[in-house]
Design an enzyme around this catalytic site. Structure first.
Site, PDB file in Angstrom:
ATOM      1  N   ALA A  75       0.822  -1.212   0.000  1.00  0.00           N
ATOM      2  CA  ALA A  75       0.000   0.000   0.000  1.00  0.00           C
ATOM      3  C   ALA A  75       0.859   1.266   0.000  1.00  0.00           C
ATOM      4  CB  ALA A  75      -0.950  -0.007   1.188  1.00  0.00           C
ATOM      5  N   HIS A 205      -0.400  -8.291   3.330  1.00  0.00           N
ATOM      6  CA  HIS A 205      -0.011  -8.765   4.668  1.00  0.00           C
ATOM      7  C   HIS A 205      -0.968  -8.309   5.769  1.00  0.00           C
ATOM      8  CE1 HIS A 205       2.047  -5.171   6.576  1.00  0.00           C
ATOM      9  NE2 HIS A 205       2.040  -4.771   5.325  1.00  0.00           N
ATOM     10  N   CYS A 331       4.166   3.240  14.106  1.00  0.00           N
ATOM     11  CA  CYS A 331       5.119   4.116  13.412  1.00  0.00           C
ATOM     12  C   CYS A 331       5.557   5.253  14.318  1.00  0.00           C
ATOM     13  CB  CYS A 331       4.500   4.704  12.154  1.00  0.00           C
ATOM     14  SG  CYS A 331       3.597   3.507  11.211  1.00  0.00           S
TER      15      CYS A 331
HETATM   16  C1  LIG Z   1      -3.748   2.579   6.397  1.00  0.00           C
HETATM   17  C2  LIG Z   1      -2.446   2.057   5.897  1.00  0.00           C
HETATM   18  N1  LIG Z   1      -1.951   2.522   4.747  1.00  0.00           N
HETATM   19  C3  LIG Z   1      -0.785   2.078   4.244  1.00  0.00           C
HETATM   20  C4  LIG Z   1      -0.046   1.130   4.900  1.00  0.00           C
HETATM   21  C5  LIG Z   1       1.260   0.655   4.305  1.00  0.00           C
HETATM   22  O1  LIG Z   1       1.102  -0.622   3.778  1.00  0.00           O
HETATM   23  P1  LIG Z   1       2.345  -1.513   3.325  1.00  0.00           P
HETATM   24  O2  LIG Z   1       2.854  -2.139   4.557  1.00  0.00           O
HETATM   25  O3  LIG Z   1       1.761  -2.493   2.374  1.00  0.00           O
HETATM   26  O4  LIG Z   1       3.320  -0.625   2.657  1.00  0.00           O
HETATM   27  C6  LIG Z   1      -0.509   0.609   6.106  1.00  0.00           C
HETATM   28  C7  LIG Z   1       0.278  -0.382   6.862  1.00  0.00           C
HETATM   29  O5  LIG Z   1       0.779  -0.126   7.928  1.00  0.00           O
HETATM   30  C8  LIG Z   1      -1.748   1.085   6.623  1.00  0.00           C
HETATM   31  O6  LIG Z   1      -2.238   0.629   7.763  1.00  0.00           O
END
Ligand SMILES: Cc1ncc(COP(=O)(O)O)c(C=O)c1O
Length: 385
Positions: A75, A205, A331
């Protein structure tokens, strides 16, 4: 996972379902073809498997055509491609983006980068439960608005946004609507066409598929120049995301999504029950606990709890051998900054640091977890009453 701490962080990531892994395995070894090299049987078999996966993902998400699915590494990449690639032939200073204050960093950071280059970015506030007001979005639209980006479900507090209304407003105004659905795909019933979404990011994932694979839905009807590539190379994925496709991961993602769709209703019912049991168990022992997020519009697996007087990082350390959960945000806890999501719903800095996120999954024992947390909270150093 019979040894070690109980995993309670399903919003950060999930284990690969053994049924998914089984489907993936041959594509690491004997089925080693490159789907872009379809002149021989190995390449042809890989190409077929990728295209069947694309069809199955498109059907699960309610896309009219499988051509609308672009595979990415997850994402983060899908969000970056959308925000950096949307109308990239226009000068940055002529681009205007509308988003919410509670988006993931993979939306907020590319927008901050564009803003440094001269773009305009409107950050919509949220209410105490974490939802935007669609009327505020309508009022923020300008003739030069490039794109609206609002997440489906929040990764910290689990709040679901009013996506249907947002889709309707954007489509009526002729403005592209991107939705980061990383937390929702595989967990919430969603139909892209009905919701009038133009671009949608997802990540395997988060729904018991492998890490490092995801995708971007790109509505076929949007003009080719509306979304430009940000990387260049072999021309794969309609030229929008070049590079050799990760065949085993794509097959894993399609399998995981299919299983998640089939089991969604039952799983969510179970998780809702579990969340209730766990929160009630904790609240009986500690009546001052507060549940964050919108109680009505919420992901079933999310429990985001403020424990007045108890520092979340101290509680995590104390229970580290028994429970793996996260502070308000995985994060922001790295940077040790108060979470922007918790701040946006009105928590003080102090309350942000007294907040934990529990990500539930089927198979865990809510009663046992409540007991472990109760013990930890009772023993944690207290700072305020
Ligand atoms: C709302 C949201 N957007 C984007 C991401 C990023 O996804 P990815 O781990 O596939 O890069 C996450 C994952 O933590 C998420 O929760």
């Amino acid at each position: 996972m019979s040894h070690g701490p109980i995993y309670l962080d399903s919003q950060a990531s999930t284990p690969v379902d053994p049924r998914v892994l089984e489907r993936m395995l041959p594509y690491f070894t004997e089925q080693c073809g490159n789907p872009s090299t379809a002149e021989h049987q190995h390449g042809e078999a890989a190409r077929r498997a990728v295209e069947e996966s694309r069809q199955s993902i498109a059907a699960a998400l309610g896309c009219p055509s499988e051509k609308e699915i672009i595979f990415t590494s997850g994402a983060t990449e899908a969000n970056n491609l959308t925000l950096l690639g949307a109308f990239a032939d226009r000068p940055v200073s002529e681009r205007h983006f509308i988003t919410s204050a509670v988006e993931h960093s993979s939306v907020l950071e590319p927008l901050a980068y564009l803003k440094r280059g001269g773009a305009q970015v409107t950050l919509l506030p949220v209410d105490g439960g974490g939802r935007i007001d669609p009327e505020q979005l309508r009022a923020a639209l300008q003739p030069e608005t490039t794109l609206v980006s609002v997440m489906f479900a929040n990764n910290e507090i689990g709040t679901l946004q009013p996506i249907k209304e947002i889709g309707r407003i954007c489509r009526a105004a002729g403005i592209l609507f991107h939705c980061d659905a990383a937390q929702a795909v595989g967990h919430e019933a969603l139909n892209i066409e009905e919701l009038q979404i133009d671009l949608l990011s997802f990540s395997a994932h988060k729904f018991y598929g492998p890490k490092g694979i995801g995708g971007l839905y790109v509505r076929e009807g949007i003009a080719a120049d509306s979304l430009q590539p940000t990387q260049f190379g072999g021309g794969q994925e309609r030229g929008l995301r070049p590079g050799t496709l990760n065949v085993p991961a794509i097959i894993g993602m399609a399998t995981a999504l299919q299983l998640a769709q089939e089991e969604m209703q039952q799983t969510n019912q179970l998780l809702r029950q579990m969340a209730k049991e766990l929160f009630n168990g904790l609240q009986q022992a500690f009546p001052k606990l507060r549940l964050n997020g919108d109680p009505e519009h919420k992901l079933a697996r999310n429990l985001n709890i403020t424990i007045p007087g108890v520092e979340a990082s101290a509680l995590m350390m104390m229970l580290k051998d028994e429970l793996s959960f996260s502070a308000g945000s995985a994060c922001s806890s790295v940077e040790h900054k108060p979470s922007h999501v918790l701040k946006a719903i009105g928590l003080s800095d102090e309350e942000c640091f007294q907040t934990i996120r529990l990500g539930l999954s089927p198979g865990i024992n809510a009663g046992k977890i409540a007991r472990l947390l109760q013990r930890g909270i009772a023993a944690a150093p207290t700072f305020i009453d």
